[in-house]
Scaffold this active site. Structure first.
Site, mmCIF file in Angstrom:
data_model
loop_
_atom_site.group_PDB
_atom_site.id
_atom_site.type_symbol
_atom_site.label_atom_id
_atom_site.label_comp_id
_atom_site.label_asym_id
_atom_site.label_seq_id
_atom_site.Cartn_x
_atom_site.Cartn_y
_atom_site.Cartn_z
ATOM 1 N N PRO A 128 -15.967 10.531 25.425
ATOM 2 C CA PRO A 128 -16.662 9.445 26.385
ATOM 3 C C PRO A 128 -15.938 9.346 27.653
ATOM 4 O O PRO A 128 -14.630 9.512 27.835
ATOM 5 C CB PRO A 128 -16.206 8.208 25.440
ATOM 6 C CG PRO A 128 -16.357 8.602 24.095
ATOM 7 C CD PRO A 128 -15.814 10.093 24.082
ATOM 8 N N ASP A 467 3.067 12.933 0.036
ATOM 9 C CA ASP A 467 3.824 12.511 -0.930
ATOM 10 C C ASP A 467 3.320 10.908 -1.665
ATOM 11 O O ASP A 467 3.599 11.038 -2.807
ATOM 12 C CB ASP A 467 4.909 11.933 -0.354
ATOM 13 C CG ASP A 467 4.776 10.927 0.938
ATOM 14 O OD1 ASP A 467 3.774 11.097 1.649
ATOM 15 O OD2 ASP A 467 5.699 10.064 1.167
ATOM 16 N N ARG A 471 1.196 3.824 1.605
ATOM 17 C CA ARG A 471 1.940 3.272 2.622
ATOM 18 C C ARG A 471 1.874 3.607 3.796
ATOM 19 O O ARG A 471 1.190 4.807 4.038
ATOM 20 C CB ARG A 471 3.431 2.888 2.037
ATOM 21 C CG ARG A 471 4.088 4.433 1.902
ATOM 22 C CD ARG A 471 5.465 4.185 1.269
ATOM 23 N NE ARG A 471 6.296 5.565 1.046
ATOM 24 C CZ ARG A 471 6.944 5.638 0.202
ATOM 25 N NH1 ARG A 471 7.218 4.859 -0.860
ATOM 26 N NH2 ARG A 471 7.557 6.772 0.021
ATOM 27 N N GLU A 473 3.060 6.170 5.294
ATOM 28 C CA GLU A 473 3.679 7.737 5.525
ATOM 29 C C GLU A 473 2.663 8.744 4.988
ATOM 30 O O GLU A 473 2.203 9.282 5.899
ATOM 31 C CB GLU A 473 4.855 7.578 4.135
ATOM 32 C CG GLU A 473 5.689 8.738 4.207
ATOM 33 C CD GLU A 473 7.020 8.462 3.564
ATOM 34 O OE1 GLU A 473 7.558 9.232 3.395
ATOM 35 O OE2 GLU A 473 7.043 7.169 3.059
ATOM 36 N N GLU A 745 6.953 6.961 -7.985
ATOM 37 C CA GLU A 745 7.969 7.721 -7.192
ATOM 38 C C GLU A 745 9.346 7.494 -7.636
ATOM 39 O O GLU A 745 10.190 8.460 -7.856
ATOM 40 C CB GLU A 745 7.827 7.080 -5.682
ATOM 41 C CG GLU A 745 9.099 7.696 -4.580
ATOM 42 C CD GLU A 745 9.079 6.914 -3.251
ATOM 43 O OE1 GLU A 745 9.460 7.789 -2.188
ATOM 44 O OE2 GLU A 745 8.588 6.055 -3.113
#
Length: 945
Positions: A128, A467, A471, A473, A745
């Site tokens: 645009p 991973d 979150r 990340e 984790e």
């Protein structure tokens, strides 16, 4: 009357594919290699020859190999002229075997190439022509173009990509079910484009094409600590080339150029971390259809881009793969409306709602609850919130386009009226990989663990191997996929998915050979480190072992060597990697929540061990590729590193500095010990450490994938099973007992009291610690490749852990294989299915070894479970006592009730590896010892009466 079964003599060629594509449409490989499987009931069947035929788009035979004498059926070289851009053909295969009839020809495989050369593109990248505030998400631009067909169309292809992500429609119809295309690659060097057959979407007269763009990975916020925007560029852009072939032979192109028009619509903001904001009142009905009034729309402008980086996809696209209904709607203690879907998933919500125009519904996502409220702290800077503003025209159905969330729970605010279960669905989104592996056993907790591994992989294999999905990340951390690649390649066909990612790894590798910790690389500091950067060597080798395709080694060999040479320069003549930043044995459970790298194993031990392993893998790859000089050089380097490791870290009797489970697992699995005596001593010390830890996990990202194999390699199968079946924290099964539906984790991402781990970094969907599933497949069920690509299979089940059955099935490049065993009344039965054109080595628990050909085989042998039935007395050791888990629990309760202050010392003494450690000796030093012994005696006598 006896009826003799008639053997199945049918022979069929199935699973024909090109370059690992079951549907090779729009590929950019001029000479695609072909693979196929055979199905037959004939035992011991082996392929002797094959024939391939090629037909052009008109159905004419244009290529025929005739009979080729060969037993090979995986990634066979393309036997015809190289394909040209846009070429459409069909191929079919028939085979001859060592017995039975000639097969018929397979079902034809349709192959069509995309645009193979940069000069094939006449379209241009359009954006645009307005200014934007690049400090925050902007409204998603709409781009459109009308055109008129000049007759009946025989064939129409749309070649399309974007800087950003796109959603494209033709005449009001969605072109594809793919989402978040073109996905995420190292955009500066590799940008994928997609090819779609749109013939059926066109009609006579006026037509219209329209695309909506989103920031995606290209210019959306990426990285933790708030991240950064515009990492790859500041302008979203579309590249679209619609090629028409009329029935009369004429051709025409409708391309992205200055004739397109631009506007904005209902997507006010869309960010992968923060969610999507959608105002349905701003929809422009009919904007992707012809005869739409776009006079108020604005011009576009052309961006100058490098077309040489355009490439076709190697793996499957991201798609909606499943929809889940909610399990419950309830109120939190603060009065918030919460929805539980019963499964931690990745994707978004689809809502059906009715209300007044301008009313906004807010959807906030999270993986867990804490104190009954949505647990959002682990999301850090990710808002993970969608907003939908109603247009007020009856029932409205909506789902976002350009974001995704990791969630089990959703907080719904502003819902008009009563929220019902049927108003919501969770849309599961990930790369649409083919499932190829399954596992189950007699223990429901282990089965749930395996399911958690599968769900964790699904959520994190979203175009790149991330991973975590929730979150701020969601990055392609190399360490995670380095340890998980063998598990991934069993569960799903990741051949194209990971080979594509490896090309990004090579593209983002630094000039000195350093491999960034995340690929694609978006971090300010590349963080090249052991076990993370080693993905450069480990992942290609894992793919070769599982798929039998040496091309991945050829493509990655320069990258593999460069990584090893980078480490070599860092170590210098010492060959000890003792400097530089290292992750170490990341998330060792002994590491404090605020320092996940602060585990028990010295970083130099980890780094030097992986240096030896990567050098060895480069030598192996060189040997496969026929690079004899390289093979010799790196084999010698690996030997030299092992010698340096032994001199620095290993004593003469096999003790290893750090004296941790991870240190011994590395030394045993990476062949870092110089003598069998050292190996035996290291194995004994590893078992002692595992026992002293109460058979709790004491390893992090590095040690965990190795620990069970290391124990089994020195004959300590019982210890490996005790680790597997432990349910106290830290263990694999502790999260299962806490209701986990994916792999966490941290071992204690959620504490036993229901609080979230206080560390800043915790996730409830990380697949790395689920790498134990590979051991479940290979050792518990007993199914592994004995040669690359499963050309020969290894059946070697090792029963234990109180299991009475286990089964693994895997779709190999040659067909479906299965290892299923059952243990009843002292009798072990194994059923092994060996695919056609393969052989197998079978090792039974009694040590018998059999070499077998294809077919279904069964064996029955006596088997005694070690330790079962051994009585418990006050002189029993820890191992004997814990074979009676209910009794052991009551022993601990008795000691705690007698003297809570001495419970920990009691457990440590009982778990000690010192000679003579027993229940009776473990109570020494506890006040009123005799009274306690009497209580324990009564408990034991009562339990075992």
């Amino acid at each position: 009357m006896t009826i003799t079964p008639v053997p199945d003599t049918t022979l069929r060629v199935t699973g024909l594919q090109a370059e690992h594509h079951p549907h090779p449409f729009g590929i950019t490989t001029p000479c695609p290699r072909l693979s196929w499987r055979t199905e037959t009931g004939l035992p011991a069947w082996q392929q002797r020859a094959y024939q391939i035929q090629q037909f052009n788009a008109a159905g004419e035979l244009v290529g025929d190999t005739g009979r080729i004498e060969s037993s090979e059926s995986v990634v066979r070289p393309w036997p015809f002229e190289p394909l040209q851009s846009r070429e459409h053909c069909r191929v079919q295969v028939q085979v001859w075997g060592n017995a039975g009839p000639l097969s018929g020809f397979s079902e034809p495989l349709v192959i069509e190439t995309g645009l193979l050369q940069a000069q094939d593109w006449s379209a241009r990248f359009i954006t645009p022509a307005w200014e934007e505030d690049l400090t925050k998400p902007q409204p998603g631009p709409l781009l459109r173009r009308e055109f008129t067909l000049q007759g009946a169309v025989r064939r129409a292809r749309l070649y399309i990509t974007a800087l950003g992500v796109y959603d494209v429609h033709l005449n009001g119809q969605a072109v594809t079910t793919d989402v978040l295309t073109p996905g995420w690659t190292s955009y500066r060097t590799r940008l994928r484009y997609q090819t779609y057959d749109v013939t059926a979407l066109l009609h006579d007269g006026p037509n219209a094409i329209g695309a909506l763009l989103g920031d995606g990975w290209y210019r959306g916020r990426l990285g933790f600590g708030g991240g950064k925007r515009n990492l790859y560029g500041q302008r979203l852009a579309l590249l679209a080339q619609l090629e028409l072939e009329y029935e009369d032979g004429r051709t025409e192109r409708v391309v992205s150029d200055e004739q397109w028009r631009a506007s904005t619509g209902p997507v006010l903001a869309a960010d992968l971390y923060d969610g999507e904001t959608y105002d349905a009142r701003l929809e422009q009905p009919g904007w992707t259809e012809p005869n739409f009034d776009d006079r108020s729309w604005r011009p576009v402008c052309i961006l100058s881009e490098d077309f040489a980086r355009l490439t076709g996809p190697e793996g499957p696209p991201v798609r909606r793969t499943e929809r889940l209904e909610p399990k419950a709607i309830f109120a939190s203690p603060s009065g918030r409306t919460l929805v539980d879907f019963g499964q931690n998933v990745v994707g978004w919500l689809r809502i059906t709602v009715q209300g007044e125009a301008g009313h906004t519904v807010t959807l906030r996502h999270a993986e867990v609850l804490e104190h009954g409220e949505l647990g959002t702290r682990p999301l850090r800077f990710a808002a993970a919130t969608d907003h939908y503003t109603l247009k007020g025209e009856g029932v409205e159905t909506w789902e976002p386009r350009f974001t995704f969330h990791g969630f089990r729970y959703v907080q719904v605010d502003g819902w008009p009226g009563e929220l019902r279960l049927e108003d919501l669905q969770a849309v599961v989104v990930h790369s649409d990989l083919q499932r190829t592996g399954w596992f189950e056993c007699s223990d429901p907790l282990i089965n749930q663990l395996h399911q958690n591994v599968v769900w964790g992989m699904r959520g994190n294999f979203l175009d790149v191997p991330t991973d975590c999905p929730q979150r701020d990340e969601r990055l392609g951390w190399t360490g995670d996929i380095q340890v998980f690649a063998p598990t991934a390649s069993f569960l799903y066909d990741v051949s194209g998915f990971l080979s594509s990612w490896l090309k990004d790894l090579a593209a983002d590798q630094l000039d000195d050979g350093a491999v960034p910790a995340v690929i694609p690389n978006v971090l300010d500091a590349p963080l090249p480190a052991a076990a993370w950067g080693d993905a450069a060597t480990v992942v290609p080798w894992a793919l070769y072992q599982r798929y039998g395709d040496a091309t991945v080694l050829e493509q990655q060999f320069t990258s593999m060597k460069a990584w090893v040479e980078y480490i070599h320069r860092r170590t210098g003549p010492s060959l000890l990697w003792t400097q530089d930043f290292q992750f170490g044995d990341w998330l060792d459970p002994a590491a404090p929540p605020t320092n996940p790298a602060g585990g028990r194993t010295q970083p130099g031990v980890v780094a030097t061990a992986y240096f030896a392993r990567s050098a060895e893998l480069v030598a192996h790859a060189a040997a496969v590729l026929g690079r004899t000089d390289d093979a010799t050089q790196y084999r010698q380097l690996a030997q030299d590193i092992r010698a340096a490791f032994a001199a620095e870290y290993v004593t003469a009797n096999g003790r290893i500095i750090s004296d941790s489970s991870t240190a011994y697992a590395l030394a045993l699995q990476f062949a870092l010990l110089e003598s069998e005596d050292q190996r035996a001593s290291a194995g004994q010390r590893l078992r002692a450490l595992v026992r002293e830890g109460g058979y709790h996990i004491s390893t992090g990202f590095v040690g965990t994938p190795l620990i069970c194999d290391a124990l089994c390699s020195v004959g300590e199968h019982d210890a490996a099973y005790r680790l597997l079946t432990q349910t106290e924290c830290p263990s694999w099964l502790y999260p299962v007992t806490m209701g986990a539906t994916t792999i966490w984790e941290r071992w204690d991402s959620m504490l036993p009291d229901g609080r979230i781990n206080p560390g800043e970094m915790t996730s409830f969907n990380h697949y790395a610690l689920g790498a134990v599933a590979d051991w479940l497949h290979r050792t518990v069920a007993g199914l592994a490749p004995a040669e690359p690509g499963y050309r020969q299979l290894e059946f070697h089940p090792v029963p234990g852990g109180g299991l009475t059955s286990a089964c693994a099935r895997h779709l190999t490049p040659y067909g479906l294989t299965e290892s299923a065993w059952d243990l009843q009344d002292g009798t072990f039965t194994l059923r092994a299915v060996v695919p056609p054109n393969t052989t197998a080595r079978v090792t039974l628990p009694n040590g018998d070894v059999h070499q077998v050909a294809s077919g279904t085989h069964a064996w029955t042998v006596p088997h005694r479970t070690a330790g079962v039935g051994e009585p418990v007395t006050l002189d029993s050791d820890f191992d004997t006592l814990t074979r009676h888990p209910e009794l052991y629990r009551q022993v601990l309760e008795t000691v705690q009730a007698h003297s809570a202050d001495h419970l920990d010392s009691f457990r440590a003494s009982l778990q000690s590896s010192l000679a003579g450690a027993s229940l009776q000796r473990a109570v020494w030093g506890i006040p009123h010892r005799e009274a306690l012994l009497q209580k324990l005696e009564r408990l034991i006598t009562g339990q075992l009466a």
